[in-house]
Scaffold this motif. Structure first.
Motif, PDB file in Angstrom:
ATOM      1  N   ASP A 243      51.294  46.235  46.019  1.00 32.89           N
ATOM      2  CA  ASP A 243      49.920  45.780  45.757  1.00 32.89           C
ATOM      3  C   ASP A 243      49.565  45.932  44.279  1.00 32.89           C
ATOM      4  OD1 ASP A 243      49.356  45.007  48.324  1.00 32.89           O
ATOM      5  OD2 ASP A 243      48.253  46.827  48.871  1.00 32.89           O
ATOM      6  N   ARG A 244      49.953  47.074  43.702  1.00 25.22           N
ATOM      7  CA  ARG A 244      49.622  47.338  42.297  1.00 25.22           C
ATOM      8  C   ARG A 244      50.307  46.317  41.410  1.00 25.22           C
ATOM      9  NH1 ARG A 244      47.203  52.506  41.468  1.00 25.22           N
ATOM     10  NH2 ARG A 244      47.424  52.203  39.244  1.00 25.22           N
ATOM     11  N   ALA A 246      51.357  43.304  42.295  1.00 18.35           N
ATOM     12  CA  ALA A 246      50.806  41.958  42.546  1.00 18.35           C
ATOM     13  C   ALA A 246      49.455  41.773  41.875  1.00 18.35           C
ATOM     14  CB  ALA A 246      50.692  41.722  44.051  1.00 18.35           C
ATOM     15  N   SER A 247      48.677  42.861  41.754  1.00 20.54           N
ATOM     16  CA  SER A 247      47.344  42.723  41.171  1.00 20.54           C
ATOM     17  C   SER A 247      47.392  42.865  39.650  1.00 20.54           C
ATOM     18  CB  SER A 247      46.395  43.754  41.771  1.00 20.54           C
ATOM     19  OG  SER A 247      46.797  45.046  41.368  1.00 20.54           O
ATOM     20  N   LYS A 249      48.261  45.389  37.926  1.00 22.86           N
ATOM     21  CA  LYS A 249      48.107  46.755  37.414  1.00 22.86           C
ATOM     22  C   LYS A 249      49.490  47.296  37.091  1.00 22.86           C
ATOM     23  CE  LYS A 249      44.162  48.106  40.257  1.00 22.86           C
ATOM     24  NZ  LYS A 249      43.970  48.694  41.561  1.00 22.86           N
ATOM     25  N   ASP A 282      52.337  44.621  54.513  1.00 21.52           N
ATOM     26  CA  ASP A 282      50.902  44.366  54.587  1.00 21.52           C
ATOM     27  C   ASP A 282      50.462  44.002  56.005  1.00 21.52           C
ATOM     28  OD1 ASP A 282      48.431  44.241  53.299  1.00 21.52           O
ATOM     29  OD2 ASP A 282      48.552  42.067  53.096  1.00 21.52           O
TER      30      ASP A 282
END
Ligand code: MN
Length: 420
Positions: A243-244, A246-247, A249, A282
């Motif tokens: 997630d990090r 993909a976003s 970050k 996910d």
């Protein structure tokens, strides 16, 4: 934590056009209906979409609280009463709808944040005239799979012990073939001649020698319908890492618990594989309630009032168990409460998460821990349902050291959930 299926699906609205609105609301959701600028009738809406719900609003409490219902004291006191009543009904298992008339925006959001504590998802709906004539579907949460029938083979924490997993699957009667797809990703065909299915209890990777293999195998087994899998805390960590990235970050997720090995192995895989794995992680639910409610699987544990429901608080319990917030033991690990002590549910709960030297039945005989610490040199264990037979494979060696388990093997004195 806050990840999992609950938060997102609570707001699973599909709005096709302004004329026809299709609403998808999970069963047990607590709906907070806001009248909005069109002054829609929130109470009528709630009665229609949640006929079984207790409908609460601020107004009766204002009158009850003070002779001057418009005074600031009456407003504050009434809001406190509304909060208490909402929590009281939710904790007793009643469905609740909130007519948000006279509530400020921040108060509506305060209420919405309280809802998940009661293992229910909170859905705020800002009403428009289209909502008033919408087609509403109340679907069971994705965790409610009571209609799914066995026989099943539940598998405890794999933690990258791929060789042991393949031996176990063969002993359980599954045929497994590995191949490489056009992208260079590892793929698996898994079959069972007797119509049995696998239930993976989560923690597929970390600490072990081959952390990609179990992910790849379980993804394909789930896609072909041969397996179901719930999320473990280690799978949650991999998901957070994805997630990090993909976003946009940083990819700053702690190496602790063997994630350093998994990260390096995942980075050696193709982007296509990582993308597919991200989507798979996910999609993993907090738990599954199966077999007409007779069987429940969750990584670390689950209580009766959480089964077949969905909320972020519930997901955290399923992944981490009954952790006492902030408390750590002499090894620096979170203190684990022994939730099974208080579990009196009808469903047999199968879980992993806490390595034990032998499969461990809970005090009421309705809970069984089947994480026999393979990665720490123990065994990889499956429990067959409905036979309740254990099948296990010894670890090739100890791939990691657990603070509770000495090099000479699991220590019976210290590896008991909640007592450790
Ligand atoms: Mn584990």
């Amino acid at each position: 934590m806050g990840r999992g299926t609950g938060g997102k699906r609570a707001h699973g609205r599909r709005e096709k056009s302004s004329a026809v609105t299709e609403l998808l609301i999970p069963e047990f959701a607590c709906i907070l209906a806001v009248s909005g600028k069109d002054r829609c009738d929130a109470r009528a809406f709630l009665r229609r979409v949640s006929p079984k719900a207790v409908i609460l609003s601020l107004t009766p409490y204002r009158v009850e609280f003070s002779d001057d219902p418009c005074s600031p004291e009456a407003m504050r006191g009434a809001f406190q009463m509304l909060k208490n009543e909402m929590e009281r009904y939710l904790s007793s298992g009643r469905e609740v709808g909130i007519d948000c008339e006279d509530l400020r925006d921040d108060q509506v959001n305060q209420l919405r944040k309280l809802v998940p504590r009661h293992f229910v998802s909170g859905a705020r709906i800002d009403l428009t005239p289209a909502h008033m004539s919408s087609v509403v579907t109340r679907a069971p949460p994705p965790t409610d799979r009571k209609a799914e029938q066995g026989p099943f083979d539940a598998v405890g924490d794999v933690h990258g012990c791929m060789e042991e997993l393949l031996v176990l699957l063969s002993q359980l009667g599954y045929g497994v073939t590995e191949w490489l797809d056009a992208d260079g990703s590892r793929r698996f065909d898994i079959s069972n001649l007797h119509g049995r299915r696998l239930l993976f209890l989560g923690d597929l990777a970390d600490r072990g020698p081959d952390n990609v293999g179990p992910f790849a195998l379980v993804m394909d087994a789930c896609a072909s319908g041969v397996a179901l899998c719930v999320i473990g805390n280690h799978d949650g960590k991999a998901l957070r890492w994805f997630d990090r990235i993909a976003s946009g970050k940083d990819d700053n997720v702690s190496d602790a618990g063997g994630f350093d090995i998994t990260r390096a192995q995942l980075l050696a895989e193709t982007p296509a594989f990582r993308h597919r794995l991200h989507g798979f992680l996910d999609s993993l639910p907090s738990h599954y309630l199966l077999e007409n409610g007779d069987l429940c699987v969750a990584h670390a544990g689950i209580l009766e009032n959480m089964q077949g429901r969905d909320s972020p608080t519930l997901t955290a319990f399923c992944m981490f168990g009954d952790t006492k917030k902030g408390d750590v033991d002499e090894h620096g690990l979170p203190v684990r409460g022994y939730w099974a002590q208080d579990y009196h549910g009808a469903a047999l709960v199968l879980h992993g998460h806490t390595p034990v030297p032998e499969p461990l039945w809970g005090p009421q005989g309705n809970v069984c821990c089947i994480d026999t610490g393979c990665v720490f040199g123990g065994r990889l264990t499956a429990l067959r349902w409905p036979e309740l037979e254990f099948v296990s494979v010894p670890a090739g060696r100890a791939y990691a050291r657990h603070p509770y388990i000495s090099d000479s093997g699991p220590d019976t004195d210290v590896a008991t959930p909640g007592l450790a």
